[in-house]
Design a protein around this motif. Structure first.
Motif, PDB file in Angstrom:
ATOM      1  N   ALA A  51       0.842  -1.190   0.000  1.00  0.00           N
ATOM      2  CA  ALA A  51       0.000   0.000   0.000  1.00  0.00           C
ATOM      3  C   ALA A  51       0.879   1.242   0.000  1.00  0.00           C
ATOM      4  O   ALA A  51       2.041   1.189   0.397  1.00  0.00           O
ATOM      5  N   THR A  52       0.308   2.349  -0.441  1.00  0.00           N
ATOM      6  CA  THR A  52       1.004   3.640  -0.452  1.00  0.00           C
ATOM      7  C   THR A  52       0.181   4.619   0.382  1.00  0.00           C
ATOM      8  O   THR A  52      -1.023   4.737   0.183  1.00  0.00           O
ATOM      9  N   ILE A  53       0.861   5.325   1.312  1.00  0.00           N
ATOM     10  CA  ILE A  53       0.156   6.291   2.157  1.00  0.00           C
ATOM     11  C   ILE A  53       0.794   7.672   2.069  1.00  0.00           C
ATOM     12  O   ILE A  53       1.973   7.804   1.742  1.00  0.00           O
ATOM     13  N   THR A  54      -0.013   8.680   2.387  1.00  0.00           N
ATOM     14  CA  THR A  54       0.448  10.061   2.532  1.00  0.00           C
ATOM     15  C   THR A  54      -0.125  10.578   3.841  1.00  0.00           C
ATOM     16  O   THR A  54      -1.321  10.436   4.092  1.00  0.00           O
ATOM     17  N   VAL A  57      -6.677   3.461  11.803  1.00  0.00           N
ATOM     18  CA  VAL A  57      -6.951   3.824  10.416  1.00  0.00           C
ATOM     19  C   VAL A  57      -6.922   2.564   9.560  1.00  0.00           C
ATOM     20  O   VAL A  57      -6.264   1.580   9.888  1.00  0.00           O
ATOM     21  N   ASN A  58      -7.650   2.611   8.454  1.00  0.00           N
ATOM     22  CA  ASN A  58      -7.626   1.542   7.464  1.00  0.00           C
ATOM     23  C   ASN A  58      -6.638   1.926   6.374  1.00  0.00           C
ATOM     24  O   ASN A  58      -6.749   3.004   5.788  1.00  0.00           O
ATOM     25  N   ILE A  59      -5.684   1.054   6.115  1.00  0.00           N
ATOM     26  CA  ILE A  59      -4.730   1.247   5.022  1.00  0.00           C
ATOM     27  C   ILE A  59      -5.128   0.267   3.916  1.00  0.00           C
ATOM     28  O   ILE A  59      -5.061  -0.948   4.103  1.00  0.00           O
ATOM     29  N   ARG A  67      -8.075   6.737  -0.211  1.00  0.00           N
ATOM     30  CA  ARG A  67      -8.433   6.676   1.209  1.00  0.00           C
ATOM     31  C   ARG A  67      -7.195   6.609   2.105  1.00  0.00           C
ATOM     32  O   ARG A  67      -7.300   6.737   3.312  1.00  0.00           O
ATOM     33  N   ASN A  68      -6.010   6.431   1.526  1.00  0.00           N
ATOM     34  CA  ASN A  68      -4.768   6.350   2.296  1.00  0.00           C
ATOM     35  C   ASN A  68      -4.082   7.703   2.450  1.00  0.00           C
ATOM     36  O   ASN A  68      -2.920   7.766   2.804  1.00  0.00           O
TER      37      ASN A  68
END
Length: 178
Positions: free
Chosen positions: A31-34, A82-84, A91-92
């Motif tokens: 997954a990719t998050i910011t 939080v949901n990743i 949503r991330n």
């Protein structure tokens, strides 16, 4: 009776479809998050692991339900589950308008009439009584008293959120006995 049965099945299907959105994301996938915080340069932890200083952009992590913690100047500003979601899911992106806790300093000066400076800025003056300076960001502040006897004193004071720190600045010029 048949219509009631069909209606009950339709309601059950719609309820199941609505609840399906609340299902947690799959665990362990790429997954990719910011993560964006205000103030920036806050320490960010995901699932107990340090990610670095915010803002964090397009960082690769594992998907799943995890705890996100943001700490700034020793204060926990965010602590939430939080949901990743797998992949580069919109949503991330987490944008937190966090705020640094505020506190106060109660200053007593010797002699009683002094100009008070906080971090180099004129804050107020004492007139023989203690002075409370409110709404200061939590963290370290240099407080300085320039007094009517042409002497000064200063101290480094650590302000904690929602607390008042008391400090006495002695610019009398007299040496303290041990």
């Amino acid at each position: 009776m048949k219509k009631l049965y069909v209606f009950a099945l339709l309601v059950a299907f719609l309820f199941t479809a609505a609840v399906a959105d609340d299902d947690p994301p799959p665990r362990g996938k790429a997954a990719t998050i910011t993560i964006i915080t205000n103030p920036p340069n806050s320490d960010v932890f995901l699932g107990g692991e340090p990610l670095g200083k915010s803002p964090i952009e397009n960082m690769n992590v594992k998907s799943g339900r995890q705890t996100l913690v943001v700490i700034d100047q020793g204060y926990e500003l965010v602590n939430q589950r939080v949901n990743i979601w797998p992949g580069n899911d919109k949503r991330n992106v987490f944008d937190f308008g966090t705020k640094i806790p505020k506190g106060a300093i109660k200053v007593t000066t010797i002699p009683g009439k002094c100009l008070i400076y906080i971090d180099g800025d004129n804050a107020d003056k004492t007139d023989g009584a203690a002075l409370t300076i409110n709404n200061l960001d939590a963290g370290d502040h240099v407080i300085r008293a320039e007094c009517s006897n042409r002497k000064s004193a200063e101290a480094l004071v650590t302000v904690k959120g929602e607390e008042t720190v008391e400090v006495t600045l002695d610019a009398s010029g007299k040496k303290k006995k041990k």
